[in-house]
Structure formats: C-alpha cells, structure tokens
Design an enzyme around this catalytic site. Structure first.
Site, mmCIF file in Angstrom:
data_model
loop_
_atom_site.group_PDB
_atom_site.id
_atom_site.type_symbol
_atom_site.label_atom_id
_atom_site.label_comp_id
_atom_site.label_asym_id
_atom_site.label_seq_id
_atom_site.Cartn_x
_atom_site.Cartn_y
_atom_site.Cartn_z
ATOM 1 N N GLU A 168 -5.071 -3.315 -4.222
ATOM 2 C CA GLU A 168 -4.363 -3.469 -2.934
ATOM 3 C C GLU A 168 -5.203 -2.948 -1.757
ATOM 4 O O GLU A 168 -4.692 -2.347 -0.816
ATOM 5 C CB GLU A 168 -2.963 -2.848 -3.001
ATOM 6 C CG GLU A 168 -2.146 -3.537 -4.091
ATOM 7 C CD GLU A 168 -0.664 -3.497 -3.933
ATOM 8 O OE1 GLU A 168 -0.185 -3.263 -2.821
ATOM 9 O OE2 GLU A 168 0.026 -3.724 -4.946
ATOM 10 N N ARG A 206 0.825 -1.222 0.000
ATOM 11 C CA ARG A 206 0.000 0.000 0.000
ATOM 12 C C ARG A 206 0.856 1.267 0.000
ATOM 13 O O ARG A 206 0.406 2.305 -0.477
ATOM 14 C CB ARG A 206 -0.980 -0.059 1.177
ATOM 15 C CG ARG A 206 -2.063 -1.088 0.916
ATOM 16 C CD ARG A 206 -2.909 -1.470 2.107
ATOM 17 N NE ARG A 206 -3.815 -2.560 1.713
ATOM 18 C CZ ARG A 206 -4.459 -3.353 2.549
ATOM 19 N NH1 ARG A 206 -4.331 -3.183 3.849
ATOM 20 N NH2 ARG A 206 -5.252 -4.323 2.097
ATOM 21 N N GLN A 225 -8.247 33.822 -11.323
ATOM 22 C CA GLN A 225 -8.314 33.218 -9.988
ATOM 23 C C GLN A 225 -8.970 31.825 -10.028
ATOM 24 O O GLN A 225 -8.612 30.937 -9.237
ATOM 25 C CB GLN A 225 -9.103 34.142 -9.050
ATOM 26 C CG GLN A 225 -8.748 33.925 -7.593
ATOM 27 C CD GLN A 225 -9.439 34.923 -6.697
ATOM 28 O OE1 GLN A 225 -10.661 34.929 -6.594
ATOM 29 N NE2 GLN A 225 -8.664 35.776 -6.061
ATOM 30 N N GLY A 245 -9.112 22.192 -20.412
ATOM 31 C CA GLY A 245 -10.295 22.417 -21.249
ATOM 32 C C GLY A 245 -10.431 21.349 -22.320
ATOM 33 O O GLY A 245 -10.206 20.164 -22.059
ATOM 34 N N GLY A 246 -10.770 21.780 -23.538
ATOM 35 C CA GLY A 246 -10.962 20.826 -24.643
ATOM 36 C C GLY A 246 -9.729 19.977 -24.876
ATOM 37 O O GLY A 246 -9.827 18.773 -25.159
ATOM 38 N N GLU A 278 -12.512 1.866 0.801
ATOM 39 C CA GLU A 278 -13.390 1.434 1.901
ATOM 40 C C GLU A 278 -12.644 0.459 2.827
ATOM 41 O O GLU A 278 -12.787 0.519 4.051
ATOM 42 C CB GLU A 278 -14.662 0.784 1.332
ATOM 43 C CG GLU A 278 -15.603 1.750 0.606
ATOM 44 C CD GLU A 278 -15.111 2.199 -0.779
ATOM 45 O OE1 GLU A 278 -14.175 1.582 -1.329
ATOM 46 O OE2 GLU A 278 -15.669 3.190 -1.307
ATOM 47 N N GLN A 332 -9.753 19.609 -16.424
ATOM 48 C CA GLN A 332 -10.571 20.830 -16.493
ATOM 49 C C GLN A 332 -9.720 22.040 -16.886
ATOM 50 O O GLN A 332 -10.126 22.855 -17.717
ATOM 51 C CB GLN A 332 -11.238 21.059 -15.116
ATOM 52 C CG GLN A 332 -12.320 22.123 -15.117
ATOM 53 C CD GLN A 332 -13.558 21.697 -15.907
ATOM 54 O OE1 GLN A 332 -13.743 20.525 -16.193
ATOM 55 N NE2 GLN A 332 -14.366 22.670 -16.292
ATOM 56 N N ILE A 333 -8.542 22.150 -16.307
ATOM 57 C CA ILE A 333 -7.656 23.279 -16.620
ATOM 58 C C ILE A 333 -7.248 23.232 -18.100
ATOM 59 O O ILE A 333 -7.127 24.262 -18.759
ATOM 60 C CB ILE A 333 -6.416 23.272 -15.684
ATOM 61 C CG1 ILE A 333 -6.860 23.659 -14.269
ATOM 62 C CG2 ILE A 333 -5.323 24.233 -16.188
ATOM 63 C CD1 ILE A 333 -5.784 23.516 -13.202
#
Ligand code: CAA
Length: 380
Positions: free
Chosen positions: A363, A243, A279, A339-340, A367, A336-337
């Site tokens: 491994e 782990r 920002q 974008g496309g 949960e 996301q930063i």
C-alpha cells in the site's frame, strides 16, 4: 484532540482482542508454516461484522467509524497479521472504495456480499513494472462499446485466489496518461481470467498472494467504477484510507511483540534476577512503549481526520510511515529480549518480525509515503 474511546469503541476493542486470542492464536504458527489461508477465521470475522466495518448497515455493513476499524485492526494484528491483512484490504480498499464510488446497482450486486464475508475482494493495482510508479499501467482495458477488453498481468495481489471479486486498475487511453485509467470490477471465473501460483513469502505467509493474468477478458461497461478515466484517482483516494488500515496493522504487530517481550522479561531470569531488572532490557522496553504510543496517536489522528471529513492523505501517509518503522524496530528488539527463544517459532516474535517487514512495502512503500508527505508539506 480527544482520543478517549467511547463505550462502543471499547467494546469493539474487547471483541477483537477476544477473537484474536480464541480464534486466531490457535494454529497461527502452523498456518504460517504451511502458508495456509485462514479460511474459517475469515468466515467468522465476516459473520461478526469485521469485514464491512465502515459500511452502511443497509449494505450489510456495521456502520462504524474509521477509528473503531483501526482499533480492531490493532487487536487482530497483535496476534495474526495474515488474517488482519484480509480484514484491511476487504474493508478499506474494496468495501470503502465501492461504497464511496460505485453505482447503486454495483453496491447491491457486490458490496452486500463483501460486507458479510459471503465473498471477499481484492484490489489489483500493482504490476510487474508498476509497483510504486502506479501511473505506468501496462494492463489495458480497451473500450469495445458495451464492454472493455482486459489484457495484462497484476502482481502481488492479496486475496489473489480466495477473492470472488477483483477491482482491477487498467489503462484505457494511453494518450491521456493517468486520466485514461479505469477501475473495473472483475468477477472470478470470467473467461480469460487466470490466477497464477501462490507466492512463497517472508511474512504474512497465511495470506493469499498471487499474480493474476487477464487474457482478452470481457468486462461489461456497467462494471466500471465512476466516470471514464476516474480509475487512477479511485486508486489513490482508496489507498489513502487503506494506509490507515496498514498503519493500524503495523501498530498491532509492534504492540503484540512488545506485550510478549514485556511478559517474557518479567519471567526470564539471568544473573539472579528477572531480566526486566537489567537496565539493558528496561530501556529497550521504555523505547518500545514510547514509540508504540506515538504510532498509536498518529494512527488515531489519521482515523479521526477521515471520520471528521478532513483531508487525510498526509496523516495516513505519516501514520503508515512511522508505524511501520516502529513495527520493524520493535519486533527486532522483541526477538533480542527473548534471546535464543526469540529465534524459535514457538515464541511468536520471530513471526511478528517477519510480518512487520511487509508494512513498509505494501500500500505504498515507506519511500512512497515520503513522496506523499514531502509533496504535501511543500505545497502548504
Ligand atoms: N487523492 C486524489 N487524487 C490524487 C491523490 C489522492 N490521494 N494522489 C494523487 N492524486 C492525483 C493527482 O492530483 C494527479 O491528478 P491531476 O493531474 O488531475 O492533478 C494524479 O493523481 C497523478 O498524481 P501524481 O502526479 O502525484 O502522480 P505520480 O506519478 O507522481 O505518483 C504516487 C504519485 C503518490 C507516487 C502514486 O503513484 C502512488 O501512490 N504510488 C504507490 C502505489 C501504491 O500504494 N501501491 C500499493 C499497491 S496496493 C496494495 O498493496 C494492496 C494490497 O494488496 C495490500
């Protein structure tokens, strides 16, 4: 606690970083697409000592500490998690398990080849009906005097077809529950041992994941690891160290995605300025940087606990739980930063996002880590 890296650790970090850029990066997208196992890359990693990092040099290992291993795992995983999972399984589940618990004969026969990459190993615990609930082993290893007769199926086995040696967990005595489980070393090519088709996966697509079928496979008694009935504890103790490797892999995936996102945000312009000046993007970068640093500290803490002889069941579970969440969150934001462009394979972040998911599953799922953590803190 001093987290300053030594000269040697800094050298290992640089070597792993260089290897990732020069050997893993070329072709990483194509290997992912084609689900191609990084055979040449793993061979070179073996030659450079990355496959038996913590093993004593007398068995062909590099004799390094767990922190060095975690640092290398982070660097390799920034670029190619399909390769780094091979490094992780071979180092922590196979080599460490054998060096710590196997007999001298077993070490001479198997470990010396596993540390150099002459062959790689696989760790076979999961079954169709025993993933998280690992004591419910249906694979049986019936004691036949001088050998065990192995029958059953293992699932989702990393290095499933490329390994030369398999550590197989199986039930010998059902009456004894987890105390009736053994860990056996099974060599590829043993009659009755079959390898199923390769799994078509969401992420780490270059890694080689298969089901394994055992049909009246005769395993010599001398291939049992430890005393009769030690198999479940062998699996648990080995996984505690494993782990740390997967936590370091998750950290690397997160850090790799963050580095790409930071660079991209300084180049890409919108509304007349680089997007890092907005920002909305700058705050994402701030969160990513902070969470990655926190994950790194947990990974280092777990590695140092292991190196210092402290119990590391709790710290490795916490490191894996947290780092894998950071990997998932960070890679989603990195897409996301971008974008496309983030949705397009050439920019790497979509692959890192797909690769991140497995760190919350293998491994021990997140949960399961919470079970380990909560039991540990309640017991204290
Ligand atoms: N070290 C030593 N012994 C341990 C241990 C540890 N870390 N954790 C548990 N044990 C011992 C317990 O002390 C107990 O022994 P005693 O009865 O003698 O005290 C025994 O093991 C059984 O423990 P539990 O009663 O806690 O067992 P449980 O059924 O409640 O399950 C569990 C415990 C933590 C949930 C365990 O089943 C588990 O870790 N499950 C997840 C399995 C897992 O990680 N699978 C991953 C597959 S490998 C993989 O993914 C590799 C790959 O290819 C990448």
């Amino acid at each position: 606690m001093d987290f300053t890296l030594s000269e040697e650790q800094l050298m290992i970090q640089q070597a792993a970083r260089d290897f990732a850029q020069t050997e893993l990066l070329p072709g990483v997208i194509e290997r992912d697409d084609a689900q191609k196992f990084p055979e040449e890359q793993i061979k070179k990693l073996g030659e450079l000592g990355f496959l038996g990092m913590m093993v004593d040099p007398k068995y062909g290992g590099s004799g390094l500490d767990t922190l060095s291993y975690a640092i290398a795992m982070e660097e390799l995983s920034k670029v190619d998690a399909s390769s780094s999972v091979v490094v992780s399984v071979n180092n922590s589940l196979v080599c460490w398990g054998l060096e710590t618990f196997a007999s001298e004969e077993q070490k001479q026969k198997f470990l010396t080849k596993l540390t150099t990459g002459e062959m790689i190993g696989a760790f076979c615990l999961s079954e169709p009906e025993a993933g998280s609930d690992a004591t419910s082993q249906k694979t049986t290893a019936i004691d036949k005097g001088d050998h065990y007769l192995l029958n059953g199926t293992k699932n989702w086995i990393t290095n499933g077809s490329t390994a030369g040696v398999y550590l197989v967990i199986a039930q010998t005595d059902v009456e004894k529950g987890h105390k009736g489980i053994n860990a056996l070393i099974v060599e590829k090519g043993t009659p009755g041992f079959e390898i199923g088709p390769k799994e078509n996966k969401l992420g780490i697509r270059g890694s080689d994941t298969h089901s394994l079928m055992f049909n009246d496979v005769k395993v010599p008694k001398e291939n049992r690891i430890g005393e009769d009935g030690f198999g479940f504890k062998f699996a648990m103790k080995t996984l505690s160290g494993g782990r740390i490797g997967i936590a370091a892999q998750a950290l690397g995936i997160a850090a790799g995605a963050y580095e790409l996102a930071l660079k991209y945000s300084k180049e890409r312009k919108s509304f007349g300025t680089e997007i890092c000046n907005h920002q909305a993007i700058a705050f994402k970068l701030a969160d990513m940087h902070t969470e990655i640093e926190a994950a790194r500290l947990l990974v280092y803490k777990a590695a140092l606990d292991k190196d210092n002889g402290n119990n590391y069941d709790l710290s490795s579970a916490m490191a894996k739980l947290f780092a894998s969440k950071v990997a998932m969150d960070t890679t989603v934001e990195a897409v996301q930063i971008h974008g496309g462009n983030g949705f397009v394979k050439d920019y790497h972040v979509e692959r890192l996002m797909r690769d991140a998911k497995i760190t919350q599953i293998y491994e021990g799922t997140s949960e399961i880590q919470k079970i380990v953590i909560s039991r540990s803190i309640i017991k204290q």
